[in-house]
Design an enzyme around this catalytic site. Structure first.
Site, PDB file in Angstrom:
ATOM      1  N   ASP A  78       0.856  -1.184   0.000  1.00 20.36           N
ATOM      2  CA  ASP A  78       0.000   0.000   0.000  1.00 20.36           C
ATOM      3  C   ASP A  78       0.889   1.229   0.000  1.00 20.36           C
ATOM      4  O   ASP A  78       1.970   1.229   0.603  1.00 20.36           O
ATOM      5  CB  ASP A  78      -0.965   0.007   1.188  1.00 20.36           C
ATOM      6  N   ASP A 167      -9.769   3.672   5.925  1.00 19.05           N
ATOM      7  CA  ASP A 167      -8.676   3.607   6.890  1.00 19.05           C
ATOM      8  C   ASP A 167      -9.115   4.258   8.202  1.00 19.05           C
ATOM      9  O   ASP A 167      -9.202   5.475   8.313  1.00 19.05           O
ATOM     10  CB  ASP A 167      -7.461   4.330   6.306  1.00 19.05           C
ATOM     11  N   GLU A 169      -7.997   4.676  11.929  1.00 23.05           N
ATOM     12  CA  GLU A 169      -6.909   4.509  12.895  1.00 23.05           C
ATOM     13  C   GLU A 169      -6.773   5.755  13.753  1.00 23.05           C
ATOM     14  O   GLU A 169      -7.582   6.673  13.673  1.00 23.05           O
ATOM     15  CB  GLU A 169      -5.605   4.148  12.194  1.00 23.05           C
TER      16      GLU A 169
END
Length: 279
Positions: A78, A167, A169
């Site tokens: 990634d 994503d 986080e």
């Protein structure tokens, strides 16, 4: 005809009015919330990529070596603007067969290297997808899903495009959970996920760590039966999974692999990766 000119008192009043207006404008700009100041609410998006905050908060061994005894897997990477122009041919030669590329963050940032990375990985022969770095305190899940789809996060059934990834986080700009309660965070993720599905026909992959998920969603089990899991853990095994998921789909196992750093393993053989791409 004589020209009328304002007297000294009038000129002084006009000047004072202008100064007052400037002060009001400046005061508003300084006190305006981050969401009203455009991209200023994302001070350093080039430093935020999938796992950038995981390593900072959770650590882990990042030897760059492939984990032992992992069978029937496909190697992937990634990337984000952090990597700049990527040597896709080199990665292909080393055995990398899929890639996720950061497309967006919040509702004001797009990856300046997106075309080179997204198109370059495709041209090298890889199956690729894009991901969105979530800022739940910036705007609604629906707003960010729409921005993502409109700026590189779409999907097409061409056999080479993976569903977009969300994503989730640690907040790189403040409070770990973006100032949201567990129930509010779950609602935000559902808002993003349902909007993304409405726009693309696919459920987004969710990238998250077990530790963050427990802290910020109360270890919600609401997504395990719908959204594929992409989990970061830098060690010899994938470890404990968040609630609701019986297995992971992608494992980000290192942030110090060859060429680009972030390397992943797809949990299955190539035919299953193609099935994920095809929906």
């Amino acid at each position: 005809m004589p020209v009328h000119r304002p007297g000294p008192a009038r000129r002084t009043l006009t000047a004072l009015t202008g100064i007052l207006a400037a002060l009001v404008t400046t005061t508003f700009a300084l006190s305006a919330p981050a969401s009203a100041q455009g991209s200023e609410d994302i001070p350093h998006p080039e430093d935020d990529w999938a796992g950038s905050q995981i390593l900072k908060h959770e650590g882990g061994a990042t030897t760059g070596q492939e984990p032992p005894s992992v069978l029937a897997t496909v190697e992937g990477v990634d990337v984000s603007s952090h990597q700049g122009n990527v040597a896709w041919a080199t990665l292909w030669s080393s055995g990398v067969r899929f890639a996720y590329v950061k497309a967006t963050e919040g509702t004001s940032y797009t990856n300046p290297y997106f075309t080179q990375q997204y198109t370059g990985s495709y041209d090298a022969g890889m199956i690729r997808g894009s991901y969105h770095f979530a800022l739940p305190n910036n705007s609604s899940g629906a707003a960010q899903a729409k921005y993502f789809v409109d700026h590189g996060g779409g999907w097409s059934k061409d056999g080479k495009t993976l569903p977009g990834a969300l994503d989730m986080e640690y907040n790189p700009y403040g409070a770990t959970c973006y100032g949201k309660s567990a129930s509010a965070m779950v609602s935000w993720i559902k808002d993003f996920s349902t909007t993304y599905r409405a726009r693309t026909g696919r459920d987004p992959v969710i990238y998250t760590s077990t530790s963050w998920w427990k802290t910020c969603t109360g270890n919600s089990s609401a997504f395990g039966g719908v959204n594929p899991l992409w989990i970061p853990r830098y060690g010899s095994s994938v470890g404990e999974l968040p609630a609701g998921w019986g297995f992971h789909t992608i494992w980000q196992y290192t942030s110090s692999g060859a060429t680009v750093g972030d390397h992943n393993k797809f949990n299955g053989a190539m035919d299953r990766l193609k099935a994920l791409a095809n929906g």
